[in-house]
Write a protein that holds these residues in place. Sequence first.
Motif: not given
Length: 797
Positions: A197-218
Amino acid sequence: MRFLYQLVILIGCFVQSFSTLAQQDIFLKGTVYEFESNEPLPGANVYWESAPQQGVVTDIDGNFSIKAIGLPSKLVISFVGFTETIRQINEKDIAKDVKFFLRPEELSLEEVIIQERRPDQNVQSLDMGKSVVPIQTIKNIPALFGEVDLLRSLQLLPGVQTAGEGTTGLFVRGGSADQNLVQLDGAPIYNPSHFFGFFSVFNPDALEGVEFYKGAIPATLGGRLSSVIDVSLKEGNYQKIKGEGGIGTISSRLTVDGPLFSDKSSFVISGRRTYADVFLRLSPDENLNSNSLYFYDLSGKFTFKIGDRDKLSFSSYYGSDFLGLSAQFGFGWDNWVSSATWNRNINDNTFFDLNVYHSRYKYMLNFVDEDNGFDWDNVLSETGARAEWSFLPNEKTQINWGFHSQLYHFAPINLEPAPGSAIEPILTNPRNGWQNNVFFSATTDITSRLRAEAGLRWGVYNRVGRGVQYIYEDPFPNPESNISDTLSFSGLENMKFYQGLEPRVSFRYLMQENLSIKAAYNRTFQYIQVATNNSAGLPLDRWVPADAFIPPIRADQVSIGVFKNLNRDTWEISLEGYYKDFQNLVDLRQGASVILTDNVETELLTGNGYAYGIEFLARKNIGKTTGWLSYTYSRTWRRIEGISDDRWYNPRFDRPHDLTLVVNHEFDKRWSAGLTFIYTTGQAVTFPIGSYEIDNQRLPLYGSQRNADRFPDYHRMDASVTWKNADKGRKWRGSWNFSIYNLYGRKNPFAYQFTDIINEQINFDPGMGEEISSRRPGVVMTYLFTFLPALTYNFQF
């Protein structure tokens, strides 16, 4: 002769009409790139010099399609901060995909800001409870061990709580960690963490972007109650080979991308590995050099442009963690997700997306002992397909519809005792679930100020075989319940059926050009969940599907907010309030154990809960100094019969006050710095109310009220400085990042242990000590990190 004359006129009119119609059907298609990076340039203006009013704007991939008029003609390509390009277009250019390259203007380099969204989108759009976090922003945030982390960055947003020091678990608006859907290119990841739990599985160099929904989830998304974290791998460069990576304190990473076979296909390959185990082997201490401690991950994405309207991509990720202690104890887990996506532009206003995926999570435990040795492992997986159609009849309206089918498989627990071990084999049965969803949503402008979105998602869930269902003598089974019968079911045979309608609706009213009010309501169902008695989200947590004794959980959320932009969209200010109601939440009985049992339903209790809160965010997006300040006041309550005397209680992640400050400053082209400060209320816990002795050993005595106490308040400051090598036009560009985690050395408690201590100084209360000269109950506080520096070298080529 009159007939022939009329026929000639008719044929001439037909030919002229056909010629005009053909001219109207001719389109010029092309792509606009940024010259230095060869990256597509979204939002560039494309228009004919003779008819500027008929222009178009490039899409997120830099592509455009514009109607041809009066060829040959001059086409103009422009973008703020870039030198305008004008090119003569002839009829021969129509048959090919034309490429345009824009150079930055020398006098406006300091002002060039390329954003994935409009500066005023937070005010103008319907988005509520949604955050789009640029990858570059994530990379600028000071990080633990210098390891840039996506999920840890999301913890800095309002409405998001953490499990404690050093963990990546997210608790969003009163929901537990398993109520977050984390997906990579459409494929769910069941344990998105490395290193416990100290790190996430995502290598930031390989990512295009992230969308985070916590309210009005479509309505197009579902399956979890609290949030959706939609992560996408970046596409490779279609023009040339590029790479980036870093060498850090505990790990190194490398990402390479470029064209695959031609400029119509590309690839991205990324890898990362820690080397803590290498240093352990160098230790002269035999108790250390025989240990293993590492994680690594690999990801790849291959993209193919098939014609002018189709794009096909394949993505895959594999990650592995392992901890081994002196060849006596081993603990590890693997994530493997793969997906394929087909995007098709059916016509200029109709689009189709098809995504198929498979996600597999395996976790294992082995114990080497002559008397009690064993090997234990378990596997869960999800296979699914999702199709979505989008229709844009005009600029004000968008309609989406589609379906999503998911098959869950929870394999039997595999426990193999070592030869001569006293451990008995355990026999469990598989558990399977099949969920099908259809969804529809429509967005439109009701008036020039009022915009609305309405959607409906219908989920149909079946608990299916192969498997067994136990029949108990008690209607609500418990560990002492007797089994009266056992029913066996064959493959895909229906065992239990559930269904639920999930309405979604949201509104935006534009009071002024830079001020809006938004409101939203949504209902969500979740048909699988974690049965656990910890809050951190451990790799051994057991997922269970809904069945005859475990109903699906449901959440209804109402939210309202005010959104304001200041100083020409330099500042964003928002204030959101929410109320969330939970039904059929699951918690464990006191002393329950779910890891090795096939009767997990006897260890669970079901009840309800609610959460409410208010979130404030002030964010600066433009200028040399950027960042945000957020404050959240929130409460979370649960009531489950059989827990805490059937009274309302707080789960451990209830933290009323949460304050976060994130600041990034660019001194010049080579020097920049970052600072974060976090303050939260201590997590809710249960402390003993006394002690008692058994066999000359003193044990803590706990009361019936759950989580009635709290850890001390948590606060921490992190800082980082980045120095970039001078840009001399070389292909290799490097930078050094020095970061300090917990700048002022705050000893935030990770755990308290209540035990007998002899002749030791103990802490009954943080900050207070007492010298002990005899055996008596004591309190030992464990903390993880104080002043923790890290150095990372990052590079690009």
